[in-house]
Design a protein around this motif. Structure first.
Motif: not given
Length: 391
Positions: A226-227, A229-230, A233, A238, A241, A335, A338, A341-342
């Motif tokens: 998740r980190v 992807r944030f 991206p 993703t 989000v 979240v 965005n 992180p989700t």
């Protein structure tokens, strides 16, 4: 009953339990929470058809009807708990914490696994998430122990408070549920700071929390994913989000209109974690800002009322509960936008979910009970207005 008798049902001279409650509870906070619950029901009707279609549920209003039931239950819990005395709140918190911890211990063996986590106990068609109820109980117990430790009667209050927090955090990480761990850590830190402990201790706790949170990146693959992807991206999936962002952007200033949302059909978990994006698409930026403002009113007024209390336990416990609510709302909205992180975190009173709704009713009920006007509860020189506020 005549109109005259109805008008005087809650006169200031009314000494019945209901009459005393009416004149001592913060009715502004009560009103704002009622609006939030009503908006949650309204938004569940907007999200339910699309959610039912995505999950192959026959009744398009399956989730909306269930949310109405949860809303009624949460209202009953909130009002009932807000009428309790402080001693009863402490005893109830102890029992709730004990039961929740026991259920959390049993989850690895009897819990329901979903999306790689075992956080729920299923029975009779319903899912119970014990950690939701553990959170407000933990805040109450921690504040109680800090207050007892300050009395100097030999009670190791700080040590017991840390033990209660460590047990809860450890069980959450086993599930795993990093988001809830962060939530109770922030609430615990707020209680720790408001209890008047040395700043060096607060900084030490903050450093330990940052180190612990950072370690989850290396120890838990789903957190690292998740980190990543944030932060990158363009190199990861993703979809979640991105769809939420498109729904929020499509709403513009005033939204597409009730039930007219299109992008919401492509948002995963639109009725739970991403219901904010549904509201933004159908009712626009104005509605989104109104929703955020309502949570801000709850937190700011709640903290103001808490800081005016003279009893150390009541002050720390009430403030901790309002921090808990505000932090959860902040994480959910952040979240959706965005900004972080989700994380699967519900929006209080708005997202679909029985455990979340009932637990929030319990949390705000406890907070309202602690901030009720009592003899000696507030500092000298303050009066009570007819609206339940302070002069």
């Amino acid at each position: 009953m005549s109109l005259t008798s109805n008008a005087h049902a809650f006169a200031r001279s009314d000494r019945t339990a209901l009459g005393v409650w009416w004149w001592t509870v913060d009715r502004w906070l009560l009103g704002v929470v009622a609006v939030l619950i009503a908006l949650g029901v309204m938004m569940s009707f907007a999200a339910s058809p699309a959610a039912a279609q995505r999950m192959n549920v026959g009744d398009p209003f399956h989730f909306a009807v269930r949310q109405c039931v949860f809303a009624v239950g949460a209202t009953v819990v909130l009002l009932g708990v807000s009428m309790l005395e402080v001693k009863t709140i402490r005893r109830a918190a102890f029992c709730i914490y004990l039961v929740a911890i026991l259920v959390m211990i049993a989850l690895p063996f009897a819990g329901h696994n979903a999306k790689g986590a075992t956080r729920w106990l299923e029975f009779g068609g319903f899912s119970l998430q014990p950690s939701e109820f553990m959170k407000p109980a933990l805040v109450i117990l921690v504040a109680w122990m800090f207050a007892e430790g300050q009395k100097g009667n030999g009670v190791p209050g700080v040590s017991i408070a840390f033990g209660l927090y460590a047990l809860a955090a450890g069980l959450l990480l086993i599930q795993p549920d990093v988001g809830q761990t962060v939530l109770i850590t922030v609430a615990f830190g707020a209680c720790f700071w408001m209890a008047g402990v040395p700043l060096s201790w607060v900084m030490l706790l903050g450093g330990a929390a940052v180190a612990g949170l950072s370690s989850t990146y290396f120890l838990m693959p789903h957190v690292a994913s998740r980190v990543d992807r944030f932060l990158s991206p363009d190199k990861a999936d993703t979809h979640q989000v991105d769809r939420a962002a498109e729904a929020i952007a499509a709403g513009r200033l005033f939204g597409r209109g009730p039930g007219e949302g299109v992008m919401k059909r492509h948002v995963p978990d639109l009725h739970t974690d991403f219901i904010y994006s549904v509201g933004a698409e159908e009712y626009g930026l104005v509605f989104s800002l109104l929703l955020i403002s309502l949570f801000a009113v709850v937190v700011i007024r709640g903290l103001y009322k808490a800081m005016k209390l003279s009893d150390p336990f009541e002050q720390v416990a009430a403030a901790g509960l309002f921090v808990l609510v505000g932090q959860q709302a902040f994480i959910n909205v952040a979240v959706n936008l965005n900004l972080i992180p989700t994380k699967g975190m519900t929006l209080p009173f708005i997202s679909y979910g029985g455990s979340s709704m009932l637990a929030m009713g319990l949390t705000l009920g406890m907070a309202l009970a602690l901030t009720r006007r009592r003899p000696g509860a507030y500092s000298q020189g303050e009066g009570l207005t007819s609206s339940g506020g302070l002069t």
